[in-house]
Design a protein around this motif. Structure first.
Motif, PDB file in Angstrom:
ATOM      1  N   ASN A  70       0.740  -1.252  -0.049  1.00  0.00           N
ATOM      2  CA  ASN A  70      -0.136   0.144   0.191  1.00  0.00           C
ATOM      3  C   ASN A  70       0.774   1.368   0.014  1.00  0.00           C
ATOM      4  O   ASN A  70       0.251   2.414  -0.249  1.00  0.00           O
ATOM      5  CB  ASN A  70      -0.994   0.037   1.083  1.00  0.00           C
ATOM      6  CG  ASN A  70      -2.008  -0.957   1.352  1.00  0.00           C
ATOM      7  OD1 ASN A  70      -2.911  -0.873   0.408  1.00  0.00           O
ATOM      8  ND2 ASN A  70      -1.808  -2.271   1.574  1.00  0.00           N
ATOM      9  N   ALA A  71       2.193   1.429   0.299  1.00  0.00           N
ATOM     10  CA  ALA A  71       3.082   2.293   0.389  1.00  0.00           C
ATOM     11  C   ALA A  71       3.194   2.919  -1.088  1.00  0.00           C
ATOM     12  O   ALA A  71       3.171   2.136  -2.017  1.00  0.00           O
ATOM     13  CB  ALA A  71       4.214   1.948   1.068  1.00  0.00           C
ATOM     14  N   ASP A  72       3.905   4.120  -0.886  1.00  0.00           N
ATOM     15  CA  ASP A  72       4.258   4.852  -2.205  1.00  0.00           C
ATOM     16  C   ASP A  72       5.419   4.217  -2.618  1.00  0.00           C
ATOM     17  O   ASP A  72       6.194   3.625  -1.960  1.00  0.00           O
ATOM     18  CB  ASP A  72       4.133   6.099  -2.212  1.00  0.00           C
ATOM     19  CG  ASP A  72       4.912   6.921  -1.198  1.00  0.00           C
ATOM     20  OD1 ASP A  72       5.883   6.134  -0.609  1.00  0.00           O
ATOM     21  OD2 ASP A  72       4.605   8.184  -0.761  1.00  0.00           O
ATOM     22  N   PRO A  73       6.041   4.668  -3.925  1.00  0.00           N
ATOM     23  CA  PRO A  73       7.196   4.171  -4.311  1.00  0.00           C
ATOM     24  C   PRO A  73       8.458   4.819  -3.251  1.00  0.00           C
ATOM     25  O   PRO A  73       9.562   4.057  -3.377  1.00  0.00           O
ATOM     26  CB  PRO A  73       7.453   5.153  -5.718  1.00  0.00           C
ATOM     27  CG  PRO A  73       6.224   5.429  -6.191  1.00  0.00           C
ATOM     28  CD  PRO A  73       5.251   5.664  -4.786  1.00  0.00           C
ATOM     29  N   GLU A  74       8.191   5.610  -2.591  1.00  0.00           N
ATOM     30  CA  GLU A  74       9.057   6.028  -1.342  1.00  0.00           C
ATOM     31  C   GLU A  74       9.016   5.342  -0.455  1.00  0.00           C
ATOM     32  O   GLU A  74       9.903   5.263   0.820  1.00  0.00           O
ATOM     33  CB  GLU A  74       8.883   7.551  -1.203  1.00  0.00           C
ATOM     34  CG  GLU A  74       9.131   8.423  -2.083  1.00  0.00           C
ATOM     35  CD  GLU A  74       8.945   9.911  -1.689  1.00  0.00           C
ATOM     36  OE1 GLU A  74       8.391  10.261  -0.803  1.00  0.00           O
ATOM     37  OE2 GLU A  74       9.215  10.660  -2.648  1.00  0.00           O
ATOM     38  N   GLY A  75       8.061   4.043  -0.143  1.00  0.00           N
ATOM     39  CA  GLY A  75       8.110   3.326   1.053  1.00  0.00           C
ATOM     40  C   GLY A  75       7.234   4.013   2.013  1.00  0.00           C
ATOM     41  O   GLY A  75       7.300   3.663   3.361  1.00  0.00           O
ATOM     42  N   LYS A  76       6.060   5.010   1.898  1.00  0.00           N
ATOM     43  CA  LYS A  76       5.449   5.807   2.860  1.00  0.00           C
ATOM     44  C   LYS A  76       4.064   5.540   2.670  1.00  0.00           C
ATOM     45  O   LYS A  76       3.549   5.664   1.402  1.00  0.00           O
ATOM     46  CB  LYS A  76       5.943   7.267   3.161  1.00  0.00           C
ATOM     47  CG  LYS A  76       7.336   7.093   3.547  1.00  0.00           C
ATOM     48  CD  LYS A  76       7.789   8.637   3.932  1.00  0.00           C
ATOM     49  CE  LYS A  76       9.334   8.442   4.315  1.00  0.00           C
ATOM     50  NZ  LYS A  76       9.514   9.681   5.124  1.00  0.00           N
ATOM     51  N   LEU A  77       3.194   5.855   3.725  1.00  0.00           N
ATOM     52  CA  LEU A  77       1.730   6.049   3.533  1.00  0.00           C
ATOM     53  C   LEU A  77       1.267   7.447   4.151  1.00  0.00           C
ATOM     54  O   LEU A  77       1.896   7.927   4.969  1.00  0.00           O
ATOM     55  CB  LEU A  77       1.064   4.948   4.232  1.00  0.00           C
ATOM     56  CG  LEU A  77       1.120   3.584   3.741  1.00  0.00           C
ATOM     57  CD1 LEU A  77       0.460   2.672   4.876  1.00  0.00           C
ATOM     58  CD2 LEU A  77       0.314   3.409   2.600  1.00  0.00           C
ATOM     59  N   SER A  78       0.224   8.116   3.432  1.00  0.00           N
ATOM     60  CA  SER A  78      -0.168   9.189   3.709  1.00  0.00           C
ATOM     61  C   SER A  78      -0.982   8.919   5.215  1.00  0.00           C
ATOM     62  O   SER A  78      -1.204   7.666   5.225  1.00  0.00           O
ATOM     63  CB  SER A  78      -1.275   9.852   2.810  1.00  0.00           C
ATOM     64  OG  SER A  78      -2.356   8.919   2.926  1.00  0.00           O
ATOM     65  N   ARG A  79      -1.349   9.787   6.031  1.00  0.00           N
ATOM     66  CA  ARG A  79      -1.965   9.548   7.150  1.00  0.00           C
ATOM     67  C   ARG A  79      -3.419   9.107   6.988  1.00  0.00           C
ATOM     68  O   ARG A  79      -3.837   7.956   7.407  1.00  0.00           O
ATOM     69  CB  ARG A  79      -2.227  10.699   8.020  1.00  0.00           C
ATOM     70  CG  ARG A  79      -0.691  11.167   8.789  1.00  0.00           C
ATOM     71  CD  ARG A  79      -0.605  12.613   9.383  1.00  0.00           C
ATOM     72  NE  ARG A  79       0.405  12.969  10.203  1.00  0.00           N
ATOM     73  CZ  ARG A  79       0.891  12.496  11.381  1.00  0.00           C
ATOM     74  NH1 ARG A  79       0.010  11.624  12.103  1.00  0.00           N
ATOM     75  NH2 ARG A  79       1.957  12.530  11.967  1.00  0.00           N
ATOM     76  N   ALA A  80      -3.967   9.673   5.703  1.00  0.00           N
ATOM     77  CA  ALA A  80      -5.219   9.198   5.416  1.00  0.00           C
ATOM     78  C   ALA A  80      -5.328   7.663   5.016  1.00  0.00           C
ATOM     79  O   ALA A  80      -6.175   6.763   5.430  1.00  0.00           O
ATOM     80  CB  ALA A  80      -5.942  10.161   4.514  1.00  0.00           C
ATOM     81  N   GLU A  81      -4.280   7.204   4.280  1.00  0.00           N
ATOM     82  CA  GLU A  81      -4.029   6.008   3.774  1.00  0.00           C
ATOM     83  C   GLU A  81      -4.052   4.930   4.901  1.00  0.00           C
ATOM     84  O   GLU A  81      -4.558   3.764   4.972  1.00  0.00           O
ATOM     85  CB  GLU A  81      -2.988   5.888   2.768  1.00  0.00           C
ATOM     86  CG  GLU A  81      -3.173   6.564   1.493  1.00  0.00           C
ATOM     87  CD  GLU A  81      -1.939   6.358   0.700  1.00  0.00           C
ATOM     88  OE1 GLU A  81      -2.126   6.382  -0.659  1.00  0.00           O
ATOM     89  OE2 GLU A  81      -0.795   6.734   1.334  1.00  0.00           O
TER      90      GLU A  81
END
Length: 147
Positions: A70-81
């Motif tokens: 579910n993470a973005d290409p940078e390996g992070k998730l938004s708080r909403a996600e």
């Protein structure tokens, strides 16, 4: 369910004793011709080091795979996600916590600046906090381990 964005059902809450409706079992994204993600079980099976791994190792690998799927290409998730992922993939643990102050504090923190991103470590800390305060944890502790 594979734990990727395409497999996350709606955020409707259901009772532990109530089966999840069939409508949440299929993703509208996969029905719309979006690429199917590889199920978590197959992803775990492809990690040779986990072939003889313990249940605990496989459990943590599962968490990492769900996060990474579910993470973005940078390996992070938004708080909403992050909030959405927790409410859809961890809802049995969250259930019953909705009115507790600590739960409300955690969720309101995720609601603040929802576009801000969190990393895997912060995701794991949130997961641990929600687990420790869960009513389900007490039920798990009461499971008989011997005959």
């Amino acid at each position: 369910m594979c734990g990727c964005r395409a497999s996350i059902p709606s955020t409707e809450q259901y009772s532990v004793n109530q089966p999840v409706p069939a409508s949440t079992k299929k993703s509208p994204l996969s029905a719309a011709g979006m690429p199917k993600c590889i199920p978590i079980a197959k992803q775990l099976a492809s990690i040779k080091a986990l072939g003889q791994g313990s249940d605990l190792e496989k459990a943590f690998a599962t968490v990492a795979l769900v996060y990474n799927n579910n993470a973005d290409p940078e390996g992070k998730l938004s708080r909403a996600e992050t909030k959405s992922l927790l409410q859809t993939q961890f809802w049995h643990f969250i259930q019953g916590q909705e009115n507790k102050p600590k739960y409300l504090e955690i969720i309101s923190d995720l609601d603040e600046e929802p576009e801000n991103k969190i990393d895997f470590e912060d995701f794991m800390m949130t997961l641990v906090m929600l687990t420790l305060m869960s009513d389900l944890l007490q039920e798990i502790k009461n499971v008989k381990t011997t005959k």
